[in-house]
Design a protein around this motif. Sequence first.
Motif, short mmCIF file in Angstrom:
data_model
loop_
_atom_site.label_atom_id
_atom_site.label_comp_id
_atom_site.label_asym_id
_atom_site.label_seq_id
_atom_site.Cartn_x
_atom_site.Cartn_y
_atom_site.Cartn_z
N GLN A 37 0.83 -1.21 0.00
CA GLN A 37 0.00 0.00 0.00
C GLN A 37 0.86 1.25 0.00
O GLN A 37 0.59 2.22 -0.71
CB GLN A 37 -0.92 -0.01 1.22
CG GLN A 37 -1.86 1.18 1.31
CD GLN A 37 -2.76 1.32 0.09
OE1 GLN A 37 -3.27 0.32 -0.43
NE2 GLN A 37 -2.95 2.55 -0.38
N LEU A 38 1.94 1.21 0.81
CA LEU A 38 2.84 2.37 0.85
C LEU A 38 3.52 2.57 -0.51
O LEU A 38 3.70 3.70 -0.96
CB LEU A 38 3.89 2.15 1.95
CG LEU A 38 4.91 3.28 2.18
CD1 LEU A 38 4.20 4.61 2.43
CD2 LEU A 38 5.83 2.94 3.34
N ALA A 39 3.87 1.48 -1.17
CA ALA A 39 4.48 1.57 -2.50
C ALA A 39 3.52 2.23 -3.49
O ALA A 39 3.94 3.08 -4.30
CB ALA A 39 4.87 0.18 -2.99
N LYS A 40 2.25 1.86 -3.45
CA LYS A 40 1.26 2.46 -4.35
C LYS A 40 1.14 3.96 -4.11
O LYS A 40 1.08 4.76 -5.06
CB LYS A 40 -0.09 1.79 -4.15
CG LYS A 40 -0.17 0.37 -4.68
CD LYS A 40 -1.55 -0.23 -4.43
CE LYS A 40 -1.61 -1.67 -4.92
NZ LYS A 40 -2.94 -2.29 -4.65
N GLU A 41 1.11 4.37 -2.85
CA GLU A 41 0.98 5.79 -2.52
C GLU A 41 2.20 6.57 -3.01
O GLU A 41 2.06 7.67 -3.57
CB GLU A 41 0.82 5.96 -1.01
CG GLU A 41 -0.50 5.41 -0.46
CD GLU A 41 -0.59 5.54 1.04
OE1 GLU A 41 0.18 6.36 1.61
OE2 GLU A 41 -1.40 4.83 1.66
N LEU A 42 3.39 6.01 -2.80
CA LEU A 42 4.61 6.69 -3.22
C LEU A 42 4.71 6.78 -4.73
O LEU A 42 5.19 7.77 -5.28
CB LEU A 42 5.82 5.96 -2.65
CG LEU A 42 6.02 6.10 -1.14
CD1 LEU A 42 6.99 5.06 -0.62
CD2 LEU A 42 6.52 7.51 -0.80
N GLN A 49 11.70 5.81 -6.55
CA GLN A 49 12.78 5.15 -5.81
C GLN A 49 12.29 4.64 -4.46
O GLN A 49 12.54 3.49 -4.08
CB GLN A 49 13.95 6.11 -5.61
CG GLN A 49 15.18 5.45 -4.97
CD GLN A 49 16.30 6.44 -4.78
OE1 GLN A 49 16.07 7.63 -4.52
NE2 GLN A 49 17.53 5.97 -4.89
N TYR A 50 11.54 5.49 -3.72
CA TYR A 50 11.02 5.06 -2.43
C TYR A 50 10.00 3.94 -2.61
O TYR A 50 9.96 2.99 -1.81
CB TYR A 50 10.36 6.25 -1.71
CG TYR A 50 11.32 7.34 -1.30
CD1 TYR A 50 12.67 7.06 -1.07
CD2 TYR A 50 10.89 8.66 -1.15
CE1 TYR A 50 13.55 8.05 -0.69
CE2 TYR A 50 11.76 9.66 -0.77
CZ TYR A 50 13.10 9.36 -0.54
OH TYR A 50 13.98 10.35 -0.16
N ALA A 51 9.18 4.04 -3.64
CA ALA A 51 8.21 2.98 -3.92
C ALA A 51 8.91 1.66 -4.20
O ALA A 51 8.45 0.60 -3.77
CB ALA A 51 7.32 3.38 -5.10
N ALA A 52 10.05 1.74 -4.90
CA ALA A 52 10.80 0.53 -5.21
C ALA A 52 11.32 -0.15 -3.95
O ALA A 52 11.27 -1.39 -3.83
CB ALA A 52 11.98 0.87 -6.13
N PHE A 53 11.78 0.64 -2.98
CA PHE A 53 12.26 0.06 -1.73
C PHE A 53 11.12 -0.66 -0.99
O PHE A 53 11.34 -1.71 -0.38
CB PHE A 53 12.86 1.15 -0.84
CG PHE A 53 14.24 1.57 -1.25
CD1 PHE A 53 15.28 0.64 -1.32
CD2 PHE A 53 14.52 2.89 -1.57
CE1 PHE A 53 16.56 1.02 -1.71
CE2 PHE A 53 15.79 3.27 -1.96
CZ PHE A 53 16.81 2.35 -2.03
N CYS A 54 9.94 -0.09 -1.07
CA CYS A 54 8.78 -0.74 -0.44
C CYS A 54 8.44 -2.06 -1.13
O CYS A 54 8.10 -3.05 -0.48
CB CYS A 54 7.57 0.19 -0.46
SG CYS A 54 7.73 1.62 0.63
#
Length: 267
Positions: A37-42, A49-54
């Motif tokens: 969910q956090l990846a989708k929001e980012l 980049q932040y979404a990729a880490f999630c």
Amino acid sequence: MAAEGDFLMRYRAVSNKLKKRFLRKPNVAEASEQFGQLAKELKQQDCPQYAAFCNLAMARCEQTLFNAPGEALALTDAARLFLASEQETRALRAPGFDENMQAAMNCYSFAIKVYIEMNQPVMASSLSLELGNALKEMNRPGEAIVHFQRAAELQIQTPIEALLSLWEMASCKILTRDYDGALAVLSEMQHMCQERGLQLPGTNTPVGAFMDIIAKCEISRVLLLMLLEPPPQKLLPEHAQTLERYAWESFDSHSQESLKALQTELW
């Protein structure tokens, strides 16, 4: 900076749920869902980049849960997001050390490995092609070669797809001026067309797409053989125009640049 701080705070909060506690097992499935969910929001906030880490964290959770399809999907999403971040950096001409590109390549490699372990060579080969095309478009044909070769190896049961991957491999070898290597790949392609291609009844003549691929190989082989002749032979203008006309009619847009490279050497 505020967005970065919020991301780190939420990321750590989810990560803390995975820590082992006395007489309490971590809820890995819940953590995986929250990372997703956090990846989708980012991603929606244009923070690839932040979404990729999630997505990477999500992949680790899915691995813990022995959910190979979920792991492969999360790794693929992470790879594409790291790649998007690298493309964005290049578009802005910002300084960097290719760390996002390296991260993307690692994620692609792990996802390919998971698909191979799942006995899904089609998915594995498609990711190899995706990575090869990305590297070629970023003017890194030398690095793309190994990925096109890997795709062709994974497509052994589908000769047309394997031939198209080999064609991209030959194209990259031409762009890196490895003309002997390109000639070897084109010869391998022609042999494959003769051995595995559909043929007219009672003949050894391939038909359909196999015949088209042979024609493309012949055009490139002519140019390569002329270039490798000591001293290199020069194309007459009328011959160059003929080859160019046939090439533009039969070659796809990704392959025309390699033909241009050959013609430049011969004119």
